[in-house]
Design a protein around this motif. Structure first.
Motif, PDB file in Angstrom:
ATOM      1  N   TYR A 107      20.954 -10.195  24.924  1.00 20.03           N
ATOM      2  CA  TYR A 107      20.057  -9.072  25.228  1.00 20.03           C
ATOM      3  C   TYR A 107      20.572  -7.781  24.608  1.00 20.03           C
ATOM      4  O   TYR A 107      19.810  -6.991  24.041  1.00 20.03           O
ATOM      5  CB  TYR A 107      19.955  -8.874  26.747  1.00 20.03           C
ATOM      6  CG  TYR A 107      18.985  -9.796  27.462  1.00 20.03           C
ATOM      7  CD1 TYR A 107      18.130 -10.630  26.766  1.00 20.03           C
ATOM      8  CD2 TYR A 107      18.928  -9.820  28.851  1.00 20.03           C
ATOM      9  CE1 TYR A 107      17.256 -11.476  27.427  1.00 20.03           C
ATOM     10  CE2 TYR A 107      18.045 -10.652  29.527  1.00 20.03           C
ATOM     11  CZ  TYR A 107      17.214 -11.479  28.815  1.00 20.03           C
ATOM     12  OH  TYR A 107      16.343 -12.299  29.476  1.00 20.03           O
ATOM     13  N   LEU A 110      20.019  -7.464  20.812  1.00 23.80           N
ATOM     14  CA  LEU A 110      18.659  -7.389  20.305  1.00 23.80           C
ATOM     15  C   LEU A 110      18.231  -5.938  20.094  1.00 23.80           C
ATOM     16  O   LEU A 110      18.706  -5.023  20.773  1.00 23.80           O
ATOM     17  CB  LEU A 110      17.698  -8.098  21.260  1.00 23.80           C
ATOM     18  CG  LEU A 110      17.867  -9.617  21.317  1.00 23.80           C
ATOM     19  CD1 LEU A 110      17.034 -10.215  22.439  1.00 23.80           C
ATOM     20  CD2 LEU A 110      17.483 -10.256  19.984  1.00 23.80           C
ATOM     21  N   SER A 111      17.324  -5.739  19.152  1.00 24.56           N
ATOM     22  CA  SER A 111      16.912  -4.391  18.753  1.00 24.56           C
ATOM     23  C   SER A 111      15.920  -3.791  19.744  1.00 24.56           C
ATOM     24  O   SER A 111      15.392  -4.470  20.628  1.00 24.56           O
ATOM     25  CB  SER A 111      16.298  -4.451  17.350  1.00 24.56           C
ATOM     26  OG  SER A 111      17.182  -5.106  16.456  1.00 24.56           O
ATOM     27  N   ASN A 113      12.896  -2.879  19.389  1.00 19.64           N
ATOM     28  CA  ASN A 113      11.537  -3.439  19.360  1.00 19.64           C
ATOM     29  C   ASN A 113      11.388  -4.592  20.343  1.00 19.64           C
ATOM     30  O   ASN A 113      10.310  -4.821  20.895  1.00 19.64           O
ATOM     31  CB  ASN A 113      11.189  -3.921  17.948  1.00 19.64           C
ATOM     32  CG  ASN A 113      10.746  -2.777  17.054  1.00 19.64           C
ATOM     33  OD1 ASN A 113      10.215  -1.779  17.536  1.00 19.64           O
ATOM     34  ND2 ASN A 113      10.979  -2.909  15.764  1.00 19.64           N
ATOM     35  N   PHE A 114      12.468  -5.342  20.539  1.00 21.20           N
ATOM     36  CA  PHE A 114      12.440  -6.445  21.508  1.00 21.20           C
ATOM     37  C   PHE A 114      12.115  -5.915  22.896  1.00 21.20           C
ATOM     38  O   PHE A 114      11.331  -6.501  23.636  1.00 21.20           O
ATOM     39  CB  PHE A 114      13.790  -7.165  21.494  1.00 21.20           C
ATOM     40  CG  PHE A 114      13.962  -8.152  22.612  1.00 21.20           C
ATOM     41  CD1 PHE A 114      13.420  -9.417  22.528  1.00 21.20           C
ATOM     42  CD2 PHE A 114      14.670  -7.806  23.765  1.00 21.20           C
ATOM     43  CE1 PHE A 114      13.579 -10.337  23.561  1.00 21.20           C
ATOM     44  CE2 PHE A 114      14.835  -8.705  24.798  1.00 21.20           C
ATOM     45  CZ  PHE A 114      14.284  -9.975  24.693  1.00 21.20           C
ATOM     46  N   TYR A 115      12.734  -4.794  23.273  1.00 16.63           N
ATOM     47  CA  TYR A 115      12.523  -4.234  24.616  1.00 16.63           C
ATOM     48  C   TYR A 115      11.167  -3.563  24.742  1.00 16.63           C
ATOM     49  O   TYR A 115      10.648  -3.425  25.850  1.00 16.63           O
ATOM     50  CB  TYR A 115      13.650  -3.250  24.937  1.00 16.63           C
ATOM     51  CG  TYR A 115      14.967  -3.951  25.120  1.00 16.63           C
ATOM     52  CD1 TYR A 115      15.291  -4.548  26.321  1.00 16.63           C
ATOM     53  CD2 TYR A 115      15.856  -4.083  24.055  1.00 16.63           C
ATOM     54  CE1 TYR A 115      16.489  -5.235  26.485  1.00 16.63           C
ATOM     55  CE2 TYR A 115      17.054  -4.761  24.213  1.00 16.63           C
ATOM     56  CZ  TYR A 115      17.356  -5.342  25.430  1.00 16.63           C
ATOM     57  OH  TYR A 115      18.526  -6.039  25.588  1.00 16.63           O
ATOM     58  N   ASN A 118       8.854  -6.715  25.416  1.00 14.06           N
ATOM     59  CA  ASN A 118       9.088  -7.534  26.610  1.00 14.06           C
ATOM     60  C   ASN A 118       9.364  -6.658  27.818  1.00 14.06           C
ATOM     61  O   ASN A 118      10.013  -5.616  27.709  1.00 14.06           O
ATOM     62  CB  ASN A 118      10.284  -8.476  26.379  1.00 14.06           C
ATOM     63  CG  ASN A 118      10.022  -9.503  25.308  1.00 14.06           C
ATOM     64  OD1 ASN A 118       9.346 -10.498  25.533  1.00 14.06           O
ATOM     65  ND2 ASN A 118      10.552  -9.260  24.117  1.00 14.06           N
ATOM     66  N   PHE A 321      14.220 -16.445  23.955  1.00 16.50           N
ATOM     67  CA  PHE A 321      14.900 -15.181  23.712  1.00 16.50           C
ATOM     68  C   PHE A 321      16.190 -15.379  22.916  1.00 16.50           C
ATOM     69  O   PHE A 321      16.510 -14.580  22.039  1.00 16.50           O
ATOM     70  CB  PHE A 321      15.211 -14.481  25.035  1.00 16.50           C
ATOM     71  CG  PHE A 321      14.015 -13.780  25.635  1.00 16.50           C
ATOM     72  CD1 PHE A 321      12.805 -13.729  24.969  1.00 16.50           C
ATOM     73  CD2 PHE A 321      14.105 -13.182  26.876  1.00 16.50           C
ATOM     74  CE1 PHE A 321      11.707 -13.097  25.516  1.00 16.50           C
ATOM     75  CE2 PHE A 321      13.017 -12.538  27.439  1.00 16.50           C
ATOM     76  CZ  PHE A 321      11.806 -12.492  26.752  1.00 16.50           C
ATOM     77  N   GLN A 324      15.718 -15.477  19.230  1.00 18.20           N
ATOM     78  CA  GLN A 324      15.309 -14.255  18.534  1.00 18.20           C
ATOM     79  C   GLN A 324      16.532 -13.579  17.942  1.00 18.20           C
ATOM     80  O   GLN A 324      17.546 -13.411  18.617  1.00 18.20           O
ATOM     81  CB  GLN A 324      14.590 -13.304  19.490  1.00 18.20           C
ATOM     82  CG  GLN A 324      13.234 -13.821  19.940  1.00 18.20           C
ATOM     83  CD  GLN A 324      12.402 -12.732  20.585  1.00 18.20           C
ATOM     84  OE1 GLN A 324      12.477 -11.570  20.198  1.00 18.20           O
ATOM     85  NE2 GLN A 324      11.595 -13.109  21.569  1.00 18.20           N
ATOM     86  N   PRO A 326      18.437 -10.253  16.179  1.00 19.32           N
ATOM     87  CA  PRO A 326      18.315  -8.791  16.128  1.00 19.32           C
ATOM     88  C   PRO A 326      17.790  -8.337  14.765  1.00 19.32           C
ATOM     89  O   PRO A 326      18.205  -8.864  13.731  1.00 19.32           O
ATOM     90  CB  PRO A 326      19.758  -8.305  16.354  1.00 19.32           C
ATOM     91  CG  PRO A 326      20.485  -9.465  16.931  1.00 19.32           C
ATOM     92  CD  PRO A 326      19.816 -10.704  16.408  1.00 19.32           C
ATOM     93  N   GLU A 327      16.894  -7.383  14.788  1.00 25.30           N
ATOM     94  CA  GLU A 327      16.385  -6.836  13.529  1.00 25.30           C
ATOM     95  C   GLU A 327      17.465  -6.011  12.827  1.00 25.30           C
ATOM     96  O   GLU A 327      17.509  -5.936  11.601  1.00 25.30           O
ATOM     97  CB  GLU A 327      15.150  -5.976  13.801  1.00 25.30           C
ATOM     98  CG  GLU A 327      13.980  -6.763  14.383  1.00 25.30           C
ATOM     99  CD  GLU A 327      12.841  -5.861  14.797  1.00 25.30           C
ATOM    100  OE1 GLU A 327      12.881  -4.655  14.471  1.00 25.30           O
ATOM    101  OE2 GLU A 327      11.916  -6.343  15.463  1.00 25.30           O
ATOM    102  N   ASP A 353       5.699  -1.830  16.075  1.00 25.24           N
ATOM    103  CA  ASP A 353       4.897  -2.259  17.226  1.00 25.24           C
ATOM    104  C   ASP A 353       3.549  -1.547  17.294  1.00 25.24           C
ATOM    105  O   ASP A 353       2.576  -2.105  17.803  1.00 25.24           O
ATOM    106  CB  ASP A 353       5.675  -2.031  18.521  1.00 25.24           C
ATOM    107  CG  ASP A 353       6.146  -0.602  18.673  1.00 25.24           C
ATOM    108  OD1 ASP A 353       6.445   0.032  17.650  1.00 25.24           O
ATOM    109  OD2 ASP A 353       6.218  -0.120  19.823  1.00 25.24           O
TER     110      ASP A 353
END
Length: 584
Positions: A107, A110-111, A113-115, A118, A321, A324, A326-327, A353
Motif C-alpha cells: 500500500y 503504490l502511487s 492515483n491508486f488512492y 480506491n 492490489f 498493481q 506503483p506508477e 484520473d
C-alpha cells in the motif's frame, strides 16, 4: 485454489513448524483409533464371561486393562491435540502477520492515483477481513484437513481389513457426499465474494461517516445517514443470509449420510453375525464407533470447503492490489546527494484520473538557496508543481531536473529525504503534539521540538494546553484549529531541516500578523535552503528571490517582487487589493 498459491512462500518459510504440526496431528489421530478396537475387546470379554469361557477374576482383570488402555490413549490423544493446535494455529498467526505486513508495505509503495481510485474502507477491509479469512485457511482449515485425511487414510483400510462387506456399505454414502460438496462449494465461492465486497462498502461508509461527523451534525443529516446505514445493513443481511443458507445445507447432509451409514452397519452387520460371517457382535459396535468417528471429519469437509472458498475469494481480492505496480518507480538504487537546484523545462502535466491538464509548458529555474513564490488563482496548478518536484507524479511531457539531473534518474528515497513538505491540507496523526512535530525527525529532543515550534509561532498555543506537548490530538488533529494545525505542520518540516522546503499555501488559516512573524522566521531558517512557497497572498512574495504567477496551468508573469510591481498585471492588482485590505 490458484489465488491461494500466493501463500506457498509462507508455507515454505514455516515448513519445519508445519511438518512438526502435521506429524503431531497424525499421532493424535492414531491414538484416537485405539478406542473402537478395545471396545470390541471389552464386548468380547463380556460375551466370554457370559458363556462361562473365562472366570470373573480374569474378566475383571482384562476389562480393567482394556479400560486403562482406552483412558491412556484418550489422554495421549488430547495431549497431542493440544500440541497440534500450538503448532499449526500458531503458524497461521505468523502467516497472518506476514501477509498483513506485505499488504501494508505494498500500500505504501503504490502511487497517489491508486488512492484516488480506491476507497479507504475497501483498503482497510482487505487488510483486515480478507486477511482473516485467509488465516482461517492457513491454520484451522489445514489442521482439520489433516485430521480428516489421517482418519480416512487409517480407518477406511482398517474397516476393509476387518469386515469388507460391512465397510463397503458403511462407505457407500461418501461418493454422494463428494458430488454434493463440489456443487455447493461453487455456489459458496460466488456468494462469499459478494459478501466480502459488501463488507468493503460497509467499511467505506462507516469510515466516511465518522470522518465527516461534524458536517453531518451541522447539516442535521443524522436521519438520512441512519437511513443509509439501515439500507446497507439490510443489504448485508440479505447477502449474508444467502451465504448462510448454502452453508446450512452441509451439516444436515453430513448427519443424514452418517445416519444412513449407521443403518447399513447395523443391518448388514446383524445379518453377517446371524449367518456367522463375523464371529462377534463387538465387530458391529466397533464399526458403529468407526462410522461415528467419521461423523466429524465428514461434517468438517463441508466447513473446510466453505473456508477454502471464502479464503480463495478473499485472497483474490488481496492479489488484485498486490499485483498493481506503483506508477512512480525508483529507477536508481544508489543514493544521490541533493544540493537543491530545481529546473522546470517546458513541463506539462495532465491528471490521469480526471484528464484535466494542470500544467502546460511551464519553465523556471531556482538556484540552491533561493526562494520562489508561486501565486495564482485556485486551480491554476500551483500545488501540482510541488507534487511533481517530490515525484508524487511523473510529468506528462517536458522535464524536471534537480541539480541538473532528470528527477527520474535520482534515487527516490534520497530525493524525498531532501524535501520538507507542508501540504495545503495539514495532516496530523492521532498522537501527541510533540510526536507529530517529531514525525520529521524521530530522534529529536524536546529542546529541538520547542525551538521549531517557536519559529512556527505555535509554542505559546501548545503550552496553553494542560498537557502541553503531551496533549493527544483527535483524528486528523481535530483538537486543534486550522491555523494551529498548519503551524504544527510547519514546525514538523523545520525540524527535519531539509535541503528543499515546499510550503503549499500553509499560512492560509493564520492572521496577517502571525503570517508576517512566521515568514520572517522561515526566511532565517531557509537562508541556505531552496524554498518554494505556494500562496494566495503577496506578502509571501515580498522577500522572495523569484515570483511566478500561474493562470490555468501557464506562466502568466515571472520576475522579482519589484519587477512585477513595476508593470501592470495580475500581481500588481493583487498587491494593491491586499494592501488596501490590510490598511482597512
Amino acid at each position: 485454489m490458484k489465488e491461494l498459491r500466493h501463500l506457498n512462500k509462507y508455507f515454505r518459510k514455516y515448513r519445519s513448524k508445519l511438518l512438526v504440526g502435521i506429524l503431531i496431528t497424525i499421532i493424535a489421530r492414531v491414538f484416537q483409533l485405539v478406542m473402537p478396537s478395545y471396545v470390541k475387546n471389552i464386548i468380547e470379554v463380556v460375551e466370554q464371561y457370559l458363556a462361562a469361557e473365562i472366570t470373573e477374576a480374569v474378566a475383571r482383570q482384562q476389562l480393567l486393562w482394556f479400560i486403562g488402555v482406552i483412558i491412556g490413549a484418550a489422554l495421549l490423544s488430547g495431549f497431542f491435540t493440544f500440541l497440534m493446535r500450538q503448532t499449526i494455529i500458531n503458524v497461521s498467526r505468523y502467516i497472518e502477520y506476514d501477509l498483513k505486513n506485505e499488504v501494508f508495505d505494498h500500500y505504501q509503495r503504490l502511487s497517489l492515483n491508486f488512492y484516488k481510485a480506491n476507497r479507504t474502507g475497501d483498503l482497510m477491509n482487505r487488510i483486515s477481513e480478507d486477511v482473516n479469512q485467509v488465516r482461517n485457511y492457513a491454520g484451522p482449515a489445514i489442521m482439520y484437513g489433516i485430521q480428516t485425511l489421517t482418519l480416512f487414510a487409517c480407518l477406511v483400510p482398517l474397516m476393509f481389513i476387518k469386515a469388507p462387506t460391512m465397510a463397503f456399505y458403511a462407505l457407500v454414502p461418501l461418493p454422494v457426499l463428494s458430488v454434493l460438496i463440489y456443487w455447493i462449494s461453487r455456489i459458496i465461492h460466488k456468494r462469499s465474494t459478494r459478501v466480502q465486497a459488501f463488507l468493503s462498502d460497509l467499511s467505506t461508509f462507516a469510515q466516511e461517516t465518522f470522518s465527516g461527523i461534524s458536517v453531518i451534525k451541522a447539516y442535521i443529516m443524522e436521519p438520512h445517514i441512519n437511513g443509509q446505514a439501515r439500507a446497507l445493513s439490510l443489504e448485508g443481511r440479505a447477502k449474508s443470509m444467502d451465504l448462510a443458507r448454502v452453508n446450512a445445507w452441509f451439516y444436515p447432509m453430513m448427519i443424514l449420510l452418517i445416519g444412513v451409514s449407521n443403518v447399513f452397519v447395523i443391518y448388514v452387520g446383524g445379518k453377517q453375525y446371524l449367518s456367522g460371517a463375523i464371529d462377534s457382535i463387538g465387530t458391529i459396535a466397533e464399526f458403529i464407533l468407526y462410522v461415528n468417528m467419521l461423523t466429524w471429519p465428514v461434517a468438517i469437509v463441508g466447513w473446510l470447503t466453505s473456508v477454502v472458498q471464502q479464503a480463495e475469494a478473499s485472497q483474490k481480492r488481496i492479489n488484485e492490489f498486490l499485483q498493481q505496480q506503483p506508477e512512480i518507480q525508483n529507477l536508481n538504487p544508489e543514493p544521490t546527494p541533493i544540493k537543491g537546484k530545481i529546473t522546470f523545462d517546458r513541463v506539462s502535466f495532465t491528471y490521469p484520473d480526471t484528464g484535466i491538464e494542470a500544467l502546460h509548458e511551464v519553465s523556471f529555474e531556482v538556484e540552491p538557496g533561493q526562494t520562489l513564490t508561486i501565486l495564482g488563482k485556485t486551480g491554476s496548478g500551483k500545488s501540482t508543481i510541488l507534487d511533481l518536484i517530490a515525484r508524487l507524479y511523473d510529468v506528462s511531457s517536458g522535464e524536471i531536473r534537480v541539480d541538473d539531473r532528470p528527477v527520474r534518474e535520482l534515487n527516490l528515497k534520497s530525493l524525498r529525504e531532501a524535501i520538507g513538505a507542508v501540504p495545503q491540507d495539514a495532516f496530523l496523526f492521532s498522537d501527541t503534539i510533540g510526536n507529530n512535530i517529531r514525525f520529521g525527525k524521530e530522534e529529536a529532543g524536546q529542546d529541538e521540538i520547542e525551538a521549531v515550534a517557536k519559529m512556527a509561532v505555535v509554542h505559546d498555543n501548545i503550552t496553553g494546553f494542560a498537557k502541553k506537548y503531551d496533549t493527544v490530538l483527535g483524528e486528523r488533529g481535530i483538537t486543534l484549529s486550522g491555523g494551529q494545525k498548519q503551524r504544527v505542520s510547519i514546525a514538523r518540516a523545520l525540524l527535519k531541516d531539509p535541503v528543499i522546503y515546499l510550503f503549499d499555501d500553509c499560512l492560509s488559516a493564520v492572521d496577517t500578523e502571525t503570517e508576517e512573524a512566521i515568514l520572517a522566521n522561515l526566511k532565517k531558517a531557509s537562508r541556505h535552503k531552496t524554498t518554494l512557497i505556494v500562496s494566495h497572498r503577496v506578502s509571501s512574495a515580498i522577500h522572495a528571490d523569484k515570483v511566478i504567477v500561474l493562470d490555468q496551468g501557464r506562466v502568466l508573469q515571472e520576475g522579482t517582487h519589484e519587477e512585477l510591481l513595476a508593470r501592470d498585471g495580475y500581481y500588481k492588482e493583487l498587491y494593491i487589493n491586499q494592501l488596501s485590505g490590510k490598511e482597512i
